[in-house]
Design an enzyme around this catalytic site. Structure first.
Site, PDB file in Angstrom:
ATOM      1  CB  VAL A   1      -0.932   0.008   1.239  1.00  0.00           C
ATOM      2  CG1 VAL A   1      -1.872   1.181   1.191  1.00  0.00           C
ATOM      3  CG2 VAL A   1      -1.706  -1.295   1.325  1.00  0.00           C
ATOM      4  N   PRO A   2       1.024   1.912  -1.150  1.00  0.00           N
ATOM      5  CG  PRO A   2       1.023   2.677  -3.354  1.00  0.00           C
ATOM      6  CD  PRO A   2       0.629   1.517  -2.490  1.00  0.00           C
ATOM      7  CG  HIS A   3       0.126   7.251   3.120  1.00  0.00           C
ATOM      8  ND1 HIS A   3      -1.163   7.670   2.888  1.00  0.00           N
ATOM      9  CD2 HIS A   3       0.675   8.121   3.985  1.00  0.00           C
ATOM     10  CE1 HIS A   3      -1.389   8.761   3.600  1.00  0.00           C
ATOM     11  NE2 HIS A   3      -0.288   9.051   4.272  1.00  0.00           N
TER      12      HIS A   3
ATOM     13  CB  SER B   1      -3.005  -0.514  -3.549  1.00  0.00           C
ATOM     14  OG  SER B   1      -3.494  -1.826  -3.626  1.00  0.00           O
TER      15      SER B   1
ATOM     16  CB  SER C   1      -3.941   6.390   0.985  1.00  0.00           C
ATOM     17  OG  SER C   1      -2.721   6.031   1.587  1.00  0.00           O
TER      18      SER C   1
END
Length: 106
Positions: free
Chosen positions: A32-34, A69, A71
């Protein structure tokens, strides 16, 4: 996209070769890239939302992630605090993390 990976794979996005993520690629549930965008106050909520959506689209396209995935957060930093809170710790002291350098100096 590699033939052995489906578009709906929740792990979409390549692991870094040699990293623990690479070794455990088939075992993890989510990648999950944030992304955090730091900017001066004054932009409207509509502008921040448009920016976040544009960044998310580009991340999905460039890194092959699904929308669920990705945010994006927006952190407002007062102009008077920019040097101490952002420029020095995030840019000057960590140049190896900067992929697009600013055109200003402080």
């Amino acid at each position: 996209m590699p033939a052995d990976r489906k578009r709906d794979d929740p792990d979409a996005g390549p692991p870094v070769p040699g990293s623990n993520a690479s070794k455990n690629h088939g075992k993890r549930k989510h990648t999950v890239p944030h992304i955090v965008v730091k900017l001066w106050p004054g932009k409207t909520d509509a502008q921040k939302k448009e920016l976040a959506e544009a960044i998310a689209r580009q991340v999905m396209e460039t890194l092959d992630y699904q929308e669920k995935s990705v945010s994006v957060a927006v952190e407002e930093v007062e102009q008077a605090r920019w040097r101490e809170d952002v420029h020095i710790p995030d840019i000057v002291e960590q140049p190896e993390r900067i992929y697009k350098k600013p055109g200003y100096t402080m």
